[in-house]
Design a protein around this motif. Structure first.
Motif, mmCIF file in Angstrom:
data_model
loop_
_atom_site.group_PDB
_atom_site.id
_atom_site.type_symbol
_atom_site.label_atom_id
_atom_site.label_comp_id
_atom_site.label_asym_id
_atom_site.label_seq_id
_atom_site.Cartn_x
_atom_site.Cartn_y
_atom_site.Cartn_z
ATOM 1 N N SER A 178 31.268 47.101 33.721
ATOM 2 C CA SER A 178 31.689 48.495 33.532
ATOM 3 C C SER A 178 31.968 49.237 34.842
ATOM 4 O O SER A 178 32.961 49.961 34.952
ATOM 5 N N TYR A 179 31.106 49.065 35.840
ATOM 6 C CA TYR A 179 31.310 49.780 37.107
ATOM 7 C C TYR A 179 32.587 49.310 37.786
ATOM 8 O O TYR A 179 33.364 50.117 38.312
ATOM 9 N N SER A 180 32.822 48.006 37.764
ATOM 10 C CA SER A 180 34.053 47.482 38.354
ATOM 11 C C SER A 180 35.280 47.939 37.568
ATOM 12 O O SER A 180 36.303 48.291 38.161
ATOM 13 N N ILE A 181 35.200 47.917 36.245
ATOM 14 C CA ILE A 181 36.326 48.395 35.431
ATOM 15 C C ILE A 181 36.646 49.840 35.794
ATOM 16 O O ILE A 181 37.807 50.216 35.973
ATOM 17 N N TYR A 182 35.598 50.632 35.908
ATOM 18 C CA TYR A 182 35.783 52.057 36.181
ATOM 19 C C TYR A 182 36.411 52.307 37.547
ATOM 20 O O TYR A 182 37.304 53.148 37.693
ATOM 21 N N LEU A 183 35.974 51.558 38.570
ATOM 22 C CA LEU A 183 36.458 51.837 39.921
ATOM 23 C C LEU A 183 37.738 51.089 40.299
ATOM 24 O O LEU A 183 38.432 51.511 41.226
ATOM 25 N N THR A 184 38.056 50.004 39.610
ATOM 26 C CA THR A 184 39.257 49.241 39.994
ATOM 27 C C THR A 184 40.493 49.619 39.203
ATOM 28 O O THR A 184 41.615 49.336 39.637
ATOM 29 N N HIS A 185 40.326 50.254 38.049
ATOM 30 C CA HIS A 185 41.483 50.406 37.155
ATOM 31 C C HIS A 185 42.584 51.285 37.739
ATOM 32 O O HIS A 185 43.766 51.043 37.495
ATOM 33 N N ALA A 186 42.219 52.293 38.532
ATOM 34 C CA ALA A 186 43.247 53.176 39.094
ATOM 35 C C ALA A 186 44.179 52.409 40.026
ATOM 36 O O ALA A 186 45.396 52.638 40.034
ATOM 37 N N ALA A 187 43.636 51.484 40.807
ATOM 38 C CA ALA A 187 44.467 50.687 41.712
ATOM 39 C C ALA A 187 45.376 49.746 40.940
ATOM 40 O O ALA A 187 46.556 49.566 41.286
ATOM 41 N N VAL A 188 44.836 49.144 39.867
ATOM 42 C CA VAL A 188 45.662 48.260 39.035
ATOM 43 C C VAL A 188 46.797 49.050 38.396
ATOM 44 O O VAL A 188 47.959 48.606 38.390
ATOM 45 N N LEU A 189 46.483 50.221 37.864
ATOM 46 C CA LEU A 189 47.522 51.056 37.245
ATOM 47 C C LEU A 189 48.570 51.478 38.274
ATOM 48 O O LEU A 189 49.769 51.523 37.975
ATOM 49 N N PHE A 190 48.131 51.784 39.478
ATOM 50 C CA PHE A 190 49.059 52.149 40.548
ATOM 51 C C PHE A 190 50.049 51.015 40.796
ATOM 52 O O PHE A 190 51.259 51.236 40.915
ATOM 53 N N CYS A 191 49.541 49.795 40.867
ATOM 54 C CA CYS A 191 50.407 48.638 41.138
ATOM 55 C C CYS A 191 51.367 48.389 39.983
ATOM 56 O O CYS A 191 52.556 48.089 40.197
ATOM 57 N N VAL A 192 50.883 48.532 38.756
ATOM 58 C CA VAL A 192 51.745 48.309 37.588
ATOM 59 C C VAL A 192 52.848 49.357 37.527
ATOM 60 O O VAL A 192 54.032 49.033 37.328
ATOM 61 N N VAL A 193 52.477 50.609 37.697
ATOM 62 C CA VAL A 193 53.480 51.684 37.650
ATOM 63 C C VAL A 193 54.491 51.514 38.782
ATOM 64 O O VAL A 193 55.703 51.691 38.589
ATOM 65 N N SER A 194 54.015 51.154 39.974
ATOM 66 C CA SER A 194 54.931 50.937 41.099
ATOM 67 C C SER A 194 55.906 49.808 40.803
ATOM 68 O O SER A 194 57.101 49.901 41.122
ATOM 69 N N ALA A 195 55.419 48.729 40.176
ATOM 70 C CA ALA A 195 56.295 47.604 39.815
ATOM 71 C C ALA A 195 57.361 48.056 38.822
ATOM 72 O O ALA A 195 58.535 47.658 38.931
ATOM 73 N N PHE A 196 56.977 48.883 37.858
ATOM 74 C CA PHE A 196 57.949 49.392 36.883
ATOM 75 C C PHE A 196 58.981 50.293 37.567
ATOM 76 O O PHE A 196 60.168 50.275 37.216
ATOM 77 N N MET A 197 58.539 51.076 38.554
ATOM 78 C CA MET A 197 59.474 51.955 39.252
ATOM 79 C C MET A 197 60.475 51.151 40.077
ATOM 80 O O MET A 197 61.665 51.481 40.135
ATOM 81 N N VAL A 198 60.018 50.079 40.697
ATOM 82 C CA VAL A 198 60.919 49.211 41.456
ATOM 83 C C VAL A 198 61.915 48.545 40.508
ATOM 84 O O VAL A 198 63.120 48.481 40.784
ATOM 85 N N ALA A 199 61.397 48.043 39.360
ATOM 86 C CA ALA A 199 62.275 47.402 38.375
ATOM 87 C C ALA A 199 63.287 48.394 37.819
ATOM 88 O O ALA A 199 64.451 48.043 37.576
ATOM 89 N N LYS A 200 62.856 49.627 37.654
ATOM 90 C CA LYS A 200 63.767 50.672 37.175
ATOM 91 C C LYS A 200 64.925 50.867 38.145
ATOM 92 O O LYS A 200 66.089 50.990 37.738
ATOM 93 N N LYS A 201 64.619 50.866 39.430
ATOM 94 C CA LYS A 201 65.661 51.061 40.443
ATOM 95 C C LYS A 201 66.611 49.867 40.490
ATOM 96 O O LYS A 201 67.828 50.030 40.645
ATOM 97 N N ILE A 202 66.067 48.648 40.339
ATOM 98 C CA ILE A 202 66.886 47.444 40.405
ATOM 99 C C ILE A 202 67.754 47.287 39.153
ATOM 100 O O ILE A 202 68.952 46.985 39.233
#
Length: 382
Positions: free
Chosen positions: A285-309
């Motif tokens: 639970s502690y790891s889920i809570y503290l790591t998820h924002a970074a994972v979401l950041f990477c996923v959203v960034s990947a979608f934004m790059v794909a959107k541009k391409i």
């Protein structure tokens, strides 16, 4: 004996609510992330505070010889290693944003500005970001705002246990009432985050005091505990999905009652939550809570790059919020599940190599010779 009890269902609640907070921060059009429960899941952070207060009181609150040094070391190495690790990850991600911006990539805000300004790094490293009006509580790894409050609330708790043995309960009552009163009055001197943390954490301390005074139900009373557990879950769900005045004030007694009911681990719902799968999520639970924002950041960034391409808007901004949208409900739900699974996988890594390493180091340091007295060791992670 109760002093040796491990609260299995409460452990599982911690994991389920960490996942719910993760889904709250994930926005995927037309998927389960938009269910009413998850759109209001931010209130589960209040439950974390109540649960931490309950568990730490179980572990330390009745000790006549409280060892502050050992408590300080073990609690610090429980929270700080993963927090600092994730802060470092966010600084690296911000460096990546800076390099991408140099190559013409557009972002909502300039790299190393606003909540990612360099001036926010030191307050985050010291877990002070939620305690002052001079810092942004949501800077860098935004879920850590509550870790900032929790860490120093631990130390306030330890101070109370150290010097107010005979009147601890009254000090906890006073703290809860004053914090809730200031929240209701719209206080501007203390940060709202600090008042929430103090009110809910010490509500958990009081919940444990109530738990100790209640008779332990027999096996023949399983039906009674099952009824209470179902009623508690139902009341909790109704409370979470509805918005109303003073919701933050009512969270304190409601979550305290729910924690006390499930602390007995005697009903059918508790037995379900005590299963290996739910327990595994509780451990992470502690790891889920503290790591998820970074994972979401990477996923959203990947979608934004794909959107541009691709030239297809698969990362639209709706009412100021960035969504993921592949244009198909089934695909969108699949994306949401994959992201959640990725968070769990990352959490398995950080739990094993960051959390456990930090805790082992903390135990080693705390067990070095000192002149302080013995201390009870917590049997449930907080």
């Amino acid at each position: 004996m109760r002093a040796e009890k491990r609260f299995l269902s409460l452990d599982s609640f911690r994991g389920l609510m960490a996942l719910s907070v993760m889904v709250y921060h994930l926005r995927v059009s037309g998927s389960f992330t938009e269910w009413l429960l998850f759109r209001h899941a931010e209130v589960f952070v209040s439950f974390f505070f109540v649960l931490s207060g309950f568990v730490l009181t179980h572990a330390y609150g009745r000790s006549a010889q409280f060892n502050f040094r050992k408590f300080f070391i073990t609690r610090t190495f429980r929270l700080l290693p993963l927090h600092l690790f994730m802060l470092g990850i966010f600084i690296l991600l911000e460096c990546g944003r800076y390099m991408a911006a140099q190559k013409g990539m557009d972002f909502n805000n300039a790299p190393f500005s606003g909540k990612f300004a360099p001036s926010e790094i030191l307050p985050n490293a010291l877990l002070l970001q939620s305690w002052t009006h001079l810092t942004n509580p949501l800077s860098f790894n935004y879920p850590s705002w509550s870790i900032s409050i929790e860490y120093y609330t631990y130390m306030i708790f330890a101070l109370i246990v150290s010097i107010a043995f005979g009147v601890r309960t009254w000090v906890w009552v006073t703290t809860v009432l004053v914090a809730l009163a200031l929240m209701h009055a719209g206080n501007t001197f203390f940060t709202i985050e600090s008042l929430r943390g103090l009110a809910y954490f010490f509500t958990g301390c009081l919940a444990y005091a109530v738990y100790l005074r209640l008779p332990h139900p027999s096996r023949a009373q399983t039906w009674l505990l099952t009824t209470l557990e179902v009623a508690a879950v139902t009341a909790g769900l109704i409370f979470v999905i509805n918005d109303f005045a003073a919701k933050q004030l009512w969270a304190s007694p409601l979550f305290g009652v729910i924690v006390v009911i499930f602390a007995f681990d005697g009903g059918a719902v508790s037995r379900l939550l005590a299963g290996r799968g739910f327990g595994f999520l509780g451990k992470l639970s502690y790891s889920i809570y503290l790591t998820h924002a970074a994972v979401l950041f990477c996923v959203v960034s990947a979608f934004m790059v794909a959107k541009k391409i691709l030239g297809v808007d698969i990362a639209p901004v709706i009412d100021g919020t960035r969504y993921l949208d592949l244009g198909n409900v089934l695909l969108n739900n699949l994306i949401a599940v994959l992201v959640a699974g990725t968070v769990v996988l990352v959490s398995m890594f950080t739990y094993r190599y960051v959390e456990m390493t930090g805790q082992s180091l903390g135990r080693a340091l705390s067990n070095t010779p000192s002149h302080s007295g013995p201390v009870l060791r917590p049997d449930t992670e907080a």
